[in-house]
Write a protein that holds these residues in place. Structure first.
Motif, PDB file in Angstrom:
ATOM      1  N   SER A  30      -0.545   0.405  -7.810  1.00 50.55           N
ATOM      2  CA  SER A  30      -0.728   1.295  -6.666  1.00 50.55           C
ATOM      3  C   SER A  30      -2.176   1.295  -6.202  1.00 50.55           C
ATOM      4  O   SER A  30      -3.098   0.967  -6.954  1.00 50.55           O
ATOM      5  CB  SER A  30      -0.305   2.726  -7.017  1.00 50.55           C
ATOM      6  OG  SER A  30      -1.231   3.319  -7.910  1.00 50.55           O
ATOM      7  N   GLU A  42       9.079   2.353   3.124  1.00 53.97           N
ATOM      8  CA  GLU A  42       7.870   2.908   3.719  1.00 53.97           C
ATOM      9  C   GLU A  42       6.968   3.514   2.651  1.00 53.97           C
ATOM     10  O   GLU A  42       5.734   3.366   2.701  1.00 53.97           O
ATOM     11  CB  GLU A  42       8.229   3.961   4.776  1.00 53.97           C
ATOM     12  CG  GLU A  42       8.832   3.423   6.052  1.00 53.97           C
ATOM     13  CD  GLU A  42      10.255   2.908   5.881  1.00 53.97           C
ATOM     14  OE1 GLU A  42      10.669   2.046   6.687  1.00 53.97           O
ATOM     15  OE2 GLU A  42      10.946   3.347   4.939  1.00 53.97           O
ATOM     16  N   ASP A  43       7.578   4.184   1.668  1.00 54.84           N
ATOM     17  CA  ASP A  43       6.800   4.731   0.547  1.00 54.84           C
ATOM     18  C   ASP A  43       6.099   3.608  -0.214  1.00 54.84           C
ATOM     19  O   ASP A  43       4.924   3.731  -0.581  1.00 54.84           O
ATOM     20  CB  ASP A  43       7.720   5.481  -0.425  1.00 54.84           C
ATOM     21  CG  ASP A  43       7.942   6.927  -0.025  1.00 54.84           C
ATOM     22  OD1 ASP A  43       7.333   7.354   0.971  1.00 54.84           O
ATOM     23  OD2 ASP A  43       8.722   7.608  -0.704  1.00 54.84           O
ATOM     24  N   ASN A 100       5.205   0.626   0.865  1.00 57.25           N
ATOM     25  CA  ASN A 100       4.119   0.077   1.675  1.00 57.25           C
ATOM     26  C   ASN A 100       2.911   1.014   1.700  1.00 57.25           C
ATOM     27  O   ASN A 100       1.760   0.569   1.751  1.00 57.25           O
ATOM     28  CB  ASN A 100       4.588  -0.179   3.105  1.00 57.25           C
ATOM     29  CG  ASN A 100       5.555  -1.344   3.200  1.00 57.25           C
ATOM     30  OD1 ASN A 100       5.569  -2.212   2.327  1.00 57.25           O
ATOM     31  ND2 ASN A 100       6.365  -1.364   4.238  1.00 57.25           N
ATOM     32  N   LYS A 101       3.169   2.303   1.625  1.00 52.25           N
ATOM     33  CA  LYS A 101       2.088   3.295   1.659  1.00 52.25           C
ATOM     34  C   LYS A 101       1.239   3.255   0.395  1.00 52.25           C
ATOM     35  O   LYS A 101       0.011   3.375   0.448  1.00 52.25           O
ATOM     36  CB  LYS A 101       2.688   4.688   1.841  1.00 52.25           C
ATOM     37  CG  LYS A 101       1.666   5.815   1.853  1.00 52.25           C
ATOM     38  CD  LYS A 101       2.358   7.161   2.031  1.00 52.25           C
ATOM     39  CE  LYS A 101       1.354   8.301   1.988  1.00 52.25           C
ATOM     40  NZ  LYS A 101       2.028   9.640   2.142  1.00 52.25           N
ATOM     41  N   PHE A 102       1.887   3.037  -0.766  1.00 50.79           N
ATOM     42  CA  PHE A 102       1.167   3.161  -2.037  1.00 50.79           C
ATOM     43  C   PHE A 102       0.865   1.823  -2.724  1.00 50.79           C
ATOM     44  O   PHE A 102       0.059   1.781  -3.660  1.00 50.79           O
ATOM     45  CB  PHE A 102       1.961   4.035  -3.008  1.00 50.79           C
ATOM     46  CG  PHE A 102       2.090   5.456  -2.560  1.00 50.79           C
ATOM     47  CD1 PHE A 102       0.982   6.272  -2.478  1.00 50.79           C
ATOM     48  CD2 PHE A 102       3.336   5.979  -2.207  1.00 50.79           C
ATOM     49  CE1 PHE A 102       1.100   7.593  -2.066  1.00 50.79           C
ATOM     50  CE2 PHE A 102       3.464   7.288  -1.797  1.00 50.79           C
ATOM     51  CZ  PHE A 102       2.339   8.098  -1.712  1.00 50.79           C
TER      52      PHE A 102
END
Length: 328
Positions: free
Chosen positions: A305, A317-318, A320-322
């Motif tokens: 992460s 999406e989660d 890609n965010k972390f």
């Protein structure tokens, strides 16, 4: 006189029995010597193709079913001269056979290489043309010679995948320097059997790239007990397999493509390549039962992460965010 002949026959019989027992004992001793010897060499045999299935839109996706890989060579399959290196007897330890394929070709290999892969004695490639439902063998050649003719300072130790460039097919080969200069990559033309320089770029700027790594850097396969997924960045395709033998009989993909059911449920020795356009989210839903949430209890570990912390992942999406994109 009869007594003397009888004694001679008995003596002859004893000698014959002794010779037989001695030969048998020597054979057992040699087998034990081979089994107890240090396994300084790994060996693998060609993979055999059992079935080819084309499916999906325009039949562009492909499943190749193979025989189960021989992890350890039985002594009966190892020729005597292959057991000897520098006049010493060694045990050949089995290793998975390197192979690769695309929509048109399947390549498999037989090799004998040292345990640390720093020296290769044999690396032969067998090439199959993949037809509608079967594979047709078309040629065999020495990868060792291909690399040697390109640069004698290098030796091949593994193959990665197949790539297409200007109408030709190439094997991506991992080669290692004999002089301690490290490893690099070479591309061998299947037709000419020669190493050629070709421009190869990874599609890391593709907006879909990070999403497709969801399967690699989360616990998706283990948590969902489903097929494993590898994203081939050179060819921009997903490859699916079942190396852990998970029970995948209820996944939606087998409802969507029932022609795969028998191969996927009955053997762990298959690979699927998806050439049709499939998003990571779509594929995640294919690999679990219909209507099941594919993101249930999915974790991105801290080491992967961008903030070093563990995260629950509830969507692509989660991820890609972390996800830590600057891996080096």
């Amino acid at each position: 006189m009869k007594a003397l002949i009888k004694k001679k026959n008995i003596l002859l019989l004893i000698i014959i029995i002794f010779i037989i027992l001695f030969s048998f004992g020597l054979k057992l001793y040699n087998i034990k010597k081979i089994n107890d010897a240090s396994p300084d060499w790994r060996a693998s045999d060609y993979r055999q193709i059992d079935k080819v299935i084309r499916f999906g839109y325009s039949k562009q996706n492909i499943l190749v079913e193979m025989e189960v890989d021989k992890k350890i060579w039985p002594l009966s399959l190892v020729k005597e001269e292959q057991r000897k290196v520098d006049n010493k007897i060694y045990r050949l330890e089995g290793t998975p056979s390197p192979y690769a394929f695309n929509q048109h070709y399947f390549v498999t290999s037989e090799l004998v290489t040292s345990i640390e892969y720093e020296k290769t004695k044999k690396f032969n490639i067998k090439v199959y043309a993949l037809k509608e439902k079967k594979a047709e063998e078309i040629k065999t050649f020495s990868l060792l010679n291909s690399v040697k003719n390109y640069n004698s300072d290098y030796t091949p130790w593994d193959i990665d995948n197949l790539l297409e460039y200007e109408g030709d097919t190439y094997i991506k080969v991992k080669i290692d320097s004999k002089n301690g200069k490290g490893s690099t990559t070479a591309y061998v033309n299947l037709e000419t059997e020669k190493v050629e320089e070709i421009p190869v770029t990874e599609n890391k700027n593709d907006s879909k790239y990070n999403s497709n790594l969801f399967f690699t850097y989360t616990n998706f396969t283990k948590q969902q007990q489903t097929l494993s997924v590898y994203y081939d960045n050179n060819n921009s395709i997903f490859t699916l397999a079942n190396p852990y033998g998970n029970d995948v009989s209820n996944i939606y993909m087998l409802k969507k493509y029932p022609e795969l059911k028998n191969s996927v449920e009955t053997t762990t020795a298959f690979d699927i390549q998806l050439y049709e356009s499939v998003s990571a989210d779509e594929l995640a839903h294919w690999l679990v039962p219909k209507k099941k949430n594919p993101y249930q209890d999915i974790i991105l570990q801290g080491k992967n992460s961008n903030d070093g912390k563990e995260h629950r992942i509830n969507s692509i999406e989660d991820f890609n965010k972390f996800y830590k994109t600057d891996k080096t």
